[in-house]
Design a protein around this motif. Structure first.
Motif, PDB file in Angstrom:
ATOM      1  N   PHE A  55       1.259   6.672  -9.069  1.00  0.00           N
ATOM      2  CA  PHE A  55       0.371   6.338  -9.940  1.00  0.00           C
ATOM      3  C   PHE A  55      -1.300   6.229 -10.072  1.00  0.00           C
ATOM      4  O   PHE A  55      -1.614   6.587 -10.224  1.00  0.00           O
ATOM      5  N   ASP A  56      -1.302   5.923  -9.077  1.00  0.00           N
ATOM      6  CA  ASP A  56      -2.710   5.271  -8.428  1.00  0.00           C
ATOM      7  C   ASP A  56      -3.160   4.664  -7.199  1.00  0.00           C
ATOM      8  O   ASP A  56      -2.117   3.347  -6.755  1.00  0.00           O
ATOM      9  N   LYS A  57      -3.341   5.229  -6.417  1.00  0.00           N
ATOM     10  CA  LYS A  57      -3.309   5.079  -5.018  1.00  0.00           C
ATOM     11  C   LYS A  57      -4.439   3.785  -4.956  1.00  0.00           C
ATOM     12  O   LYS A  57      -4.235   3.390  -4.194  1.00  0.00           O
ATOM     13  N   GLY A  58      -5.225   2.926  -6.254  1.00  0.00           N
ATOM     14  CA  GLY A  58      -5.507   1.623  -5.765  1.00  0.00           C
ATOM     15  C   GLY A  58      -5.026   1.155  -6.465  1.00  0.00           C
ATOM     16  O   GLY A  58      -5.556  -0.353  -6.232  1.00  0.00           O
ATOM     17  N   LYS A  59      -3.845   0.665  -7.083  1.00  0.00           N
ATOM     18  CA  LYS A  59      -2.630  -0.023  -7.330  1.00  0.00           C
ATOM     19  C   LYS A  59      -1.434  -0.336  -6.837  1.00  0.00           C
ATOM     20  O   LYS A  59      -0.148  -0.795  -7.010  1.00  0.00           O
ATOM     21  N   ARG A  87      -0.878   7.223   4.626  1.00  0.00           N
ATOM     22  CA  ARG A  87      -1.498   8.371   4.742  1.00  0.00           C
ATOM     23  C   ARG A  87      -1.603   9.792   3.464  1.00  0.00           C
ATOM     24  O   ARG A  87      -2.626  10.365   2.791  1.00  0.00           O
ATOM     25  N   ARG A  88      -0.148   9.640   3.483  1.00  0.00           N
ATOM     26  CA  ARG A  88      -0.283  10.848   2.406  1.00  0.00           C
ATOM     27  C   ARG A  88      -0.663  10.726   1.121  1.00  0.00           C
ATOM     28  O   ARG A  88      -0.798  11.986   0.722  1.00  0.00           O
ATOM     29  N   PHE A  89      -0.404  10.142   0.337  1.00  0.00           N
ATOM     30  CA  PHE A  89      -0.988   9.065  -0.796  1.00  0.00           C
ATOM     31  C   PHE A  89      -2.747   8.893  -0.913  1.00  0.00           C
ATOM     32  O   PHE A  89      -2.291   8.583  -1.715  1.00  0.00           O
ATOM     33  N   ASP A  90      -3.042   9.010   0.055  1.00  0.00           N
ATOM     34  CA  ASP A  90      -4.899   8.405   0.717  1.00  0.00           C
ATOM     35  C   ASP A  90      -4.424   6.844  -0.453  1.00  0.00           C
ATOM     36  O   ASP A  90      -5.404   6.229  -1.208  1.00  0.00           O
ATOM     37  N   ILE A  91      -3.479   5.596   0.126  1.00  0.00           N
ATOM     38  CA  ILE A  91      -3.195   4.546  -0.438  1.00  0.00           C
ATOM     39  C   ILE A  91      -4.559   3.470  -0.080  1.00  0.00           C
ATOM     40  O   ILE A  91      -5.078   3.118   1.293  1.00  0.00           O
TER      41      ILE A  91
END
Length: 421
Positions: A55-59, A87-91
C-alpha cells in the motif's frame, strides 16, 4: 459519551466522529511492522492471497532483530526472504545487520512513530509506541500480510483502565519498577483487551524512556495497548526525529473508564517479578536468598541509553560475583556507539560482562545467553514464562537495569542500595 485517547485515535483513523467500546471498525494505518520471525509468515500469506503491491513502501518497516546476526541456517533463510521482499517492493524502512536495532527501540529513535498515529506490528510488544501518544498494538502475521497490501485493518474498540500516577520516583527506581508494580497489582489478565491509559501529575516525573518501558509491558497485563498523554517531554523527544506533520489527541473530560488504578510513585520500590509470571512482583529487598547464574541487561524494554547508564553507575569500579555471567545488549547501533563514547562499554567489560551487538537474543530463548536446567537469571527483559530463556527448569527474574547490575555484583537478587553502601 466522551472518548479516551485510544478511542479518539481509532475514530480518526476509521473516519468516524466517535466510536464506542466493543465496536468493530476498519481503520487506516500509519505504519506496519514486522521482524525476521514474523515477516516470513506474513510474506507467505501476502503471496498466497495474490497481492502484487504494497500500500505504501514508506509505511512498512522490516527489522531483522530476533536472530540477526543469523544464528543458524533457518534464521539466515528467514532473513533472506525478508531481504528479497524488501528489494522487490523497494521498502524504505528495512533494517539489517549494521543498521538495525531491536525494533521497538529503533522505530521511535528513527522517528517512524509520531503522536496520534495508528501502528500495528507482528510482535506483541508493538504496544511500546503508546509512550509517544500513538495507538499501537501487536497482531498476527496474517493480519500483517493483509495490512501490507491494504494499509488498513480491523479492530474491536477497547474499553479503558485509567492509571493515575502521583508522586515522584525514588533513587534507582524506574519505569520498569512502575510497570512491574502495576502488573503485580492487577495481574497478567487484569487489563485483558483494554487500553491502559496513564494520567495524573506523576506522568511528568517519568522520562520518555520510562514511558517506553511501561507501554512496552502493557501487554503483560493483557492490555490491547498502553498510552501516555502527549506533553513537553514527548514533544522534545519527537522534535528532530519526526519529519512529518502530526496531531496529538487528548482524552475527553467525560471519557469513561472501567476503573481507575492509583499508583503513588513515592511508594514504588525497586521491584522484581519472580518466576514464572510478570505479576509475581516483590521488592528486590526480598531476594537475598536467591543465588543467580546470569544477568541480562538490554531488550526492547530496557536497552536504551539511560538503561545502560543506570547499569554502568552500579557496575563502575566493581566486578561481577564469581560464577555470574553478565550479558549487556544495547538496543540500537546508536545506543551501542554512545556506550563506547561515554565509557560505559569499558565499565561493562571491566566488571566482567560481555557486550553484544543489538539483538533480541536471549529474551525469547533465541541465543546469546540460553539457560540450562536449574540456572537463574535476573533479566531486564519483559517475560519470565516457563522456558522463556532456555530450559523449562530454568528461572527468569524480571528487573530493572539497576537491580540486574546490583544482583550481578552481589551474586543474588539485590537492591542497588545493597551494593552502593
Amino acid at each position: 459519551m466522551g472518548m479516551t485517547m485510544t478511542q479518539k485515535i481509532l475514530a480518526r483513523h476509521a473516519g468516524l466522529d466517535s466510536v464506542r467500546p466493543g465496536q468493530l471498525i476498519q481503520a487506516r494505518l500509519d505504519l506496519v511492522l514486522g521482524n525476521d520471525i514474523t515477516t516470513p509468515v506474513a510474506i507467505n500469506e501476502f503471496e498466497a492471497a495474490g497481492f502484487d503491491r504494497v500500500f505504501d513502501k514508506g509505511k512498512i518497516a522490516l527489522v531483522m532483530d530476533h536472530f540477526a546476526p543469523n544464528k543458524d541456517i533457518k534464521a539466515a533463510t528467514q532473513c533472506k526472504q525478508c531481504r528479497a521482499f524488501a528489494r522487490r517492493f523497494d521498502i524504505d524502512h528495512y533494517y539489517d545487520v549494521g543498521q538495525m536495532g531491536i525494533e521497538h527501540a529503533l522505530l521511535p529513535e528513527r522517528g517512524l512513530v509520531a503522536p496520534g498515529e495508528a501502528v500495528i506490528g507482528a510482535d506483541s510488544h508493538t504496544c511500546t509506541y503508546g509512550a509517544l501518544g500513538a495507538f499501537s498494538t501487536g497482531v498476527g502475521s496474517t493480519d500483517m500480510g493483509a495490512a501490507m497490501a491494504a494499509g488498513e485493518t480491523w479492530f474491536k474498540v477497547p474499553s479503558a483502565i485509567r492509571v493515575n500516577l502521583t508522586g515522584k520516583l525514588q533513587p534507582h527506581v524506574s519505569g520498569k519498577d512502575v510497570i512491574l508494580t502495576l502488573i503485580g497489582r492487577i495481574g497478567v489478565d487484569g487489563a485483558r483487551y483494554q487500553s491502559l491509559e496513564f494520567t495524573g501529575p506523576g506522568v511528568r516525573e517519568l522520562t520518555i524512556y520510562d514511558r517506553l518501558t511501561i507501554s512496552n509491558m502493557a501487554i503483560e497485563a493483557g492490555a490491547k495497548n498502553g498510552i501516555f498523554p502527549v506533553d513537553d517531554i514527548t514533544r522534545a523527544y519527537v522534535a528532530g526525529r519526526v519529519d512529518r506533520p502530526w496531531e496529538a489527541v487528548e482524552a475527553d473530560g467525560d471519557a469513561e473508564y472501567e476503573r481507575t488504578v492509583e499508583i503513588d510513585l513515592d511508594q514504588v520500590d525497586c521491584t522484581v517479578a519472580w518466576p514464572h509470571l510478570p505479576e509475581n512482583a516483590r521488592s528486590a529487598r526480598e531476594g537475598k536468598d536467591i543465588a543467580i547464574d546470569q544477568i541480562v541487561i538490554g531488550s526492547c524494554t530496557n536497552g536504551q541509553l539511560p538503561d545502560m547508564a543506570a547499569a554502568a553507575e552500579i557496575l563502575k569500579g566493581r566486578r561481577l560475583a564469581p560464577g555470574v555471567r553478565g550479558i549487556v545488549i544495547p538496543a540500537t547501533q546508536s545506543v551501542y556507539r554512545e556506550c563506547m563514547h561515554l565509557g560505559y562499554t569499558d565499565v561493562f567489560l571491566d566488571a566482567g560482562c560481555i557486550v553484544s551487538t543489538p539483538t533480541c537474543g536471549p529474551c525469547l530463548g533465541g541465543y546469546m545467553g540460553i539457560l540450562a536446567a536449574g540456572e537463574r537469571c535476573v533479566s531486564t527483559t519483559n517475560r519470565n514464562f516457563v522456558g522463556r530463556m532456555g530450559h523449562v527448569d530454568s528461572e527468569v527474574y524480571l528487573a530493572s537495569p539497576a537491580v540486574a547490575a546490583a544482583s550481578g555484583i552481589a551474586g543474588h537478587i539485590a537492591h542497588p542500595e545493597e551494593v552502593l553502601k
